[in-house]
Motif scaffolding. Sequence first.
Motif, mmCIF file in Angstrom:
data_model
loop_
_atom_site.group_PDB
_atom_site.id
_atom_site.type_symbol
_atom_site.label_atom_id
_atom_site.label_comp_id
_atom_site.label_asym_id
_atom_site.label_seq_id
_atom_site.Cartn_x
_atom_site.Cartn_y
_atom_site.Cartn_z
ATOM 1 N N UNK A 91 0.857 -1.188 0.000
ATOM 2 C CA UNK A 91 0.000 0.000 0.000
ATOM 3 C C UNK A 91 0.897 1.243 0.000
ATOM 4 N N UNK A 92 0.683 2.151 -0.954
ATOM 5 C CA UNK A 92 1.570 3.320 -1.024
ATOM 6 C C UNK A 92 0.883 4.644 -0.782
ATOM 7 N N UNK A 93 -0.406 4.697 -1.004
ATOM 8 C CA UNK A 93 -1.077 5.986 -0.925
ATOM 9 C C UNK A 93 -1.908 6.097 0.348
ATOM 10 N N UNK A 94 -1.664 7.156 1.080
ATOM 11 C CA UNK A 94 -2.506 7.497 2.219
ATOM 12 C C UNK A 94 -2.765 8.991 2.104
ATOM 13 N N UNK A 95 -3.936 9.338 1.605
ATOM 14 C CA UNK A 95 -4.251 10.728 1.313
ATOM 15 C C UNK A 95 -5.044 11.415 2.410
ATOM 16 N N UNK A 96 -5.290 10.727 3.480
ATOM 17 C CA UNK A 96 -6.124 11.299 4.537
ATOM 18 C C UNK A 96 -5.549 12.627 5.019
ATOM 19 N N UNK A 97 -6.392 13.653 5.006
ATOM 20 C CA UNK A 97 -5.998 14.966 5.502
ATOM 21 C C UNK A 97 -5.158 15.791 4.543
ATOM 22 N N UNK A 98 -4.889 15.275 3.336
ATOM 23 C CA UNK A 98 -4.071 16.017 2.375
ATOM 24 C C UNK A 98 -4.950 16.915 1.509
ATOM 25 N N UNK A 99 -4.374 18.005 1.067
ATOM 26 C CA UNK A 99 -5.059 18.857 0.093
ATOM 27 C C UNK A 99 -4.963 18.201 -1.288
ATOM 28 N N UNK A 100 -5.771 18.691 -2.222
ATOM 29 C CA UNK A 100 -5.696 18.183 -3.596
ATOM 30 C C UNK A 100 -4.305 18.332 -4.176
ATOM 31 N N UNK A 101 -3.665 19.480 -3.916
ATOM 32 C CA UNK A 101 -2.301 19.704 -4.411
ATOM 33 C C UNK A 101 -1.335 18.653 -3.883
ATOM 34 N N UNK A 102 -1.439 18.368 -2.599
ATOM 35 C CA UNK A 102 -0.542 17.384 -1.986
ATOM 36 C C UNK A 102 -0.782 15.984 -2.554
ATOM 37 N N UNK A 103 -2.041 15.642 -2.798
ATOM 38 C CA UNK A 103 -2.354 14.325 -3.371
ATOM 39 C C UNK A 103 -1.764 14.196 -4.770
ATOM 40 N N UNK A 104 -1.959 15.232 -5.586
ATOM 41 C CA UNK A 104 -1.424 15.160 -6.939
ATOM 42 C C UNK A 104 0.103 15.166 -6.949
ATOM 43 N N UNK A 105 0.707 15.823 -5.980
ATOM 44 C CA UNK A 105 2.165 15.786 -5.906
ATOM 45 C C UNK A 105 2.640 14.360 -5.622
ATOM 46 N N UNK A 106 1.949 13.680 -4.736
ATOM 47 C CA UNK A 106 2.316 12.300 -4.397
ATOM 48 C C UNK A 106 2.097 11.368 -5.596
ATOM 49 N N UNK A 107 0.968 11.527 -6.275
ATOM 50 C CA UNK A 107 0.683 10.714 -7.465
ATOM 51 C C UNK A 107 1.711 10.985 -8.551
ATOM 52 N N UNK A 108 2.105 12.258 -8.711
ATOM 53 C CA UNK A 108 3.058 12.633 -9.750
ATOM 54 C C UNK A 108 4.375 11.883 -9.609
ATOM 55 N N UNK A 109 4.814 11.647 -8.387
ATOM 56 C CA UNK A 109 6.066 10.909 -8.171
ATOM 57 C C UNK A 109 6.004 9.536 -8.823
ATOM 58 N N UNK A 110 4.858 8.877 -8.706
ATOM 59 C CA UNK A 110 4.712 7.539 -9.280
ATOM 60 C C UNK A 110 4.535 7.586 -10.791
ATOM 61 N N UNK A 111 3.970 8.655 -11.306
ATOM 62 C CA UNK A 111 3.868 8.809 -12.761
ATOM 63 C C UNK A 111 5.275 8.982 -13.352
ATOM 64 N N UNK A 112 6.112 9.728 -12.679
ATOM 65 C CA UNK A 112 7.489 9.926 -13.139
ATOM 66 C C UNK A 112 8.276 8.621 -13.012
ATOM 67 N N UNK A 113 8.085 7.907 -11.910
ATOM 68 C CA UNK A 113 8.727 6.603 -11.739
ATOM 69 C C UNK A 113 8.337 5.663 -12.878
ATOM 70 N N UNK A 114 7.046 5.633 -13.227
ATOM 71 C CA UNK A 114 6.571 4.766 -14.307
ATOM 72 C C UNK A 114 7.199 5.172 -15.642
#
Length: 161
Positions: free
Chosen positions: A80-103
């Motif tokens: 499990x890699x994503x835990x978005x609880x309490x994050x803003x939309x910007x913070x969530x997309x920043x976290x997702x972006x890391x995995x898009x770049x990794x891919x």
Amino acid sequence: MPAIKDKITLEKLLQRMYWIESEMEQLGTWEARIEMMDDNIAALEVLSHDSDMHGDIIKKWLTKGNITVPETAPPGLPKHIFDFEGMSGNEMFEKIMKYEILAKNAYTDMKNTNPDIIKEFFPDEDDQIEFLQDMGQLIKDEEKHANICKDRVGGFAKIMY
């Protein structure tokens, strides 16, 4: 110089990317949907839909290469890699972006695999060509995904690629 020089590395990377696309990213976009519930849903839909397609593409190459399709997280990947609880939309997309770049980087490495290794997995020349074309398309898609995320992160971005 080829990025991947041996059969085991390509096999393991295909398995990891299958898991990331088919399991981890899907869970991540669903968790983000729960937290966001706003106009970012359309962007999440694109990421989720493309991730489904990417998982199918990687599964095709695992099957053609007689490589086991993972049913649990391959070694080296968290369950499990994503835990978005309490994050803003910007913070969530920043976290997702890391995995898009990794891919994107993983697919670039696969596209740059030593041709002899590709030939070992896929002896048919048409399969070799199609594999490289698929990796090229996956690279473009992941660049698009990273840009979707970057647009939503705005000035919040800390990641360069």
